[in-house]
Design a protein around this motif. Structure first.
Motif, PDB file in Angstrom:
ATOM      1  N   ASP A  22       0.827  -1.210   0.000  1.00 34.98           N
ATOM      2  CA  ASP A  22       0.000   0.000   0.000  1.00 34.98           C
ATOM      3  C   ASP A  22       0.860   1.258   0.000  1.00 34.98           C
ATOM      4  OD1 ASP A  22      -2.249  -1.625   0.059  1.00 34.98           O
ATOM      5  OD2 ASP A  22      -2.616  -1.330   2.209  1.00 34.98           O
ATOM      6  N   THR A  26       1.168   4.152  -2.975  1.00 39.75           N
ATOM      7  CA  THR A  26       0.947   5.569  -2.705  1.00 39.75           C
ATOM      8  C   THR A  26       2.097   6.415  -3.226  1.00 39.75           C
ATOM      9  OG1 THR A  26      -0.385   5.091  -0.750  1.00 39.75           O
ATOM     10  CG2 THR A  26       0.601   7.285  -0.873  1.00 39.75           C
ATOM     11  N   GLN A  29       2.178   6.469  -7.074  1.00 39.97           N
ATOM     12  CA  GLN A  29       1.142   7.360  -7.600  1.00 39.97           C
ATOM     13  C   GLN A  29       1.553   8.817  -7.471  1.00 39.97           C
ATOM     14  OE1 GLN A  29      -1.665   6.300  -9.339  1.00 39.97           O
ATOM     15  NE2 GLN A  29      -1.497   8.450  -9.910  1.00 39.97           N
ATOM     16  N   LYS A  30       2.179   9.204  -6.352  1.00 40.18           N
ATOM     17  CA  LYS A  30       2.643  10.587  -6.182  1.00 40.18           C
ATOM     18  C   LYS A  30       3.688  10.942  -7.228  1.00 40.18           C
ATOM     19  CE  LYS A  30       1.776  11.748  -1.424  1.00 40.18           C
ATOM     20  NZ  LYS A  30       2.324  12.375  -0.238  1.00 40.18           N
TER      21      LYS A  30
END
Length: 55
Positions: A22, A26, A29-30
């Motif tokens: 997870d 994250t 994606q950033k």
């Protein structure tokens, strides 16, 4: 931008592995949101499928 290849090593059912997956998702994606056309691949490998990783 250079190619980025990440390898997650874990095992099914491991809650810490799930947390790591997870967190990596994250961060990836950033990076994708902030940089033009990043080339990022994430590979998952299980220690249950590879005796060398398990050792």
């Amino acid at each position: 931008m250079a190619n980025i290849h990440l390898t997650l090593i874990g095992k099914p059912g491991c809650h810490l592995c799930d947390d790591a997956r997870d967190l990596v998702a994250t961060v990836v994606q950033k990076v994708i949101d902030e940089r033009p056309s990043p080339d990022i691949t994430v590979e998952e490998r299980s220690i249950l499928d590879d005796a060398e990783l398990h050792a």
